[in-house]
Design a protein around this motif. Structure first.
Motif, short mmCIF file in Angstrom:
data_model
loop_
_atom_site.label_atom_id
_atom_site.label_comp_id
_atom_site.label_asym_id
_atom_site.label_seq_id
_atom_site.Cartn_x
_atom_site.Cartn_y
_atom_site.Cartn_z
N ILE A 118 -1.33 -1.09 -2.55
CA ILE A 118 -0.89 0.09 -3.31
C ILE A 118 -2.04 0.65 -4.13
O ILE A 118 -2.25 1.88 -4.19
N ASN A 119 -2.84 -0.23 -4.72
CA ASN A 119 -3.94 0.24 -5.56
C ASN A 119 -5.07 0.86 -4.75
O ASN A 119 -5.92 1.57 -5.30
N THR A 120 -5.10 0.60 -3.44
CA THR A 120 -6.07 1.30 -2.58
C THR A 120 -5.77 2.79 -2.58
O THR A 120 -6.69 3.63 -2.70
N TYR A 121 -4.49 3.13 -2.46
CA TYR A 121 -4.09 4.54 -2.51
C TYR A 121 -4.31 5.13 -3.90
O TYR A 121 -4.65 6.31 -4.04
N VAL A 122 -4.11 4.30 -4.93
CA VAL A 122 -4.35 4.76 -6.30
C VAL A 122 -5.82 5.12 -6.48
O VAL A 122 -6.17 6.16 -7.07
N HIS A 124 -7.98 6.00 -4.16
CA HIS A 124 -8.30 7.22 -3.40
C HIS A 124 -7.80 8.47 -4.12
O HIS A 124 -8.49 9.51 -4.13
N ALA A 125 -6.60 8.37 -4.72
CA ALA A 125 -6.07 9.51 -5.45
C ALA A 125 -6.94 9.83 -6.67
O ALA A 125 -7.20 11.00 -6.98
N LYS A 128 -10.12 11.48 -5.47
CA LYS A 128 -9.86 12.87 -5.09
C LYS A 128 -9.81 13.77 -6.33
O LYS A 128 -10.36 14.88 -6.33
#
Length: 267
Positions: A118-122, A124-125, A128
């Motif tokens: 989940i923190n991988t997506y965090v 990346h966000a 960005k």
């Protein structure tokens, strides 16, 4: 009081995993978690015995390179909370803590992996938002990371605090006596296994005489562990003064003498 203990237990599990990912003040070591759980539950003796058992299980296990390993810190928190609420007998408490804590510790592997995914997506966000120049938004997003890690341990702890005691009593009612007895025996064997693992990475052969002295003081003279530790500290200090420090001083003197001879030769 029971509500306060439950709240502090959940808070400890939430803080410990965040601390492990950042400041590392309390650490996830089972024996450290046992210290805090002893203060929370008011049963320090039982907590430290259970914590020592899980600490020996954690020896030699490290999440190097971000790998996921059994969360024995979480297992200690959950095991101590359930054990102290179920029985006042230390032997039974160890068996209950192992029966409850080991599965929770193993589940901690999946929870840790899930939190990292989940923190991988965090991340990346947040990246960005940074690339877009939205730094305040980036900072807000980054707060999600510690929250995810904290919830990965706080949620299972909360489930145990809310429903664990009744559930464990029901389960123990149906568990055969030979299972709980086996867990007690396994818990008693763990210190031997832990010491053996430590001796593999220690220069035991070189300092075998010191090990024998410590065993003699503890096993035959029944000197408390603190007394044996003081004797070991005295021996270590004597070894340092007579060997390490002396060799260092001699090497320094030899180097200075060589430099002086080199200067005379240049002249």
């Amino acid at each position: 009081m029971l509500v306060l203990q439950g709240f502090l237990t959940i808070l400890l599990s939430f803080w410990a995993v965040i601390d492990q990912q950042g400041f590392v003040i309390t650490t996830w070591f089972p024996i450290m978690m046992a210290l805090f759980m002893g203060l929370i539950t008011g049963d320090m003796q039982t907590a430290m015995i259970i914590g020592g058992t899980f600490q020996l299980m954690a020896l030699g296990v490290a999440n190097i390179g971000g790998s996921s390993v059994p969360n024995w810190g979480l297992a200690t928190i959950v095991g101590i909370y359930i054990a102290t609420k179920t029985t006042h007998n230390i032997a039974d408490a160890k068996a209950i803590a192992l029966a409850v804590g080991v599965p929770v510790g193993m589940i901690g592997i999946q929870l840790d992996v899930l939190a990292k995914v989940i923190n991988t997506y965090v991340a990346h966000a947040a990246q960005k938002a940074m690339n877009a120049g939205k730094f305040k938004k980036m900072n807000r997003i980054l707060w999600i990371g510690p929250l995810v890690f904290g919830l990965s341990t706080a949620l299972p702890t909360a489930l145990v605090v809310c429903f664990g005691s009744t559930l464990v009593k029901s389960v123990l009612h149906f568990i055969p006596a030979w299972v709980t007895n086996g867990l007690s025996i396994a818990g008693s064997m763990l210190p031997v296994v832990g010491i053996a693992m430590l001796l593999q990475v220690m220069p035991a052969k070189k300092y075998l005489s010191m090990l024998l002295i410590g065993f003699f003081l503890s096993g035959y003279l029944n000197i408390p562990m603190m007394g044996v530790s003081i004797v070991g500290l005295a021996m270590a200090y004597y070894f340092y003064v007579t060997t390490v420090k002396t060799n260092t001083t001699t090497s320094t003197s030899s180097a200075l003498s060589a430099d002086e001879e080199g200067d005379d030769f240049d002249e």
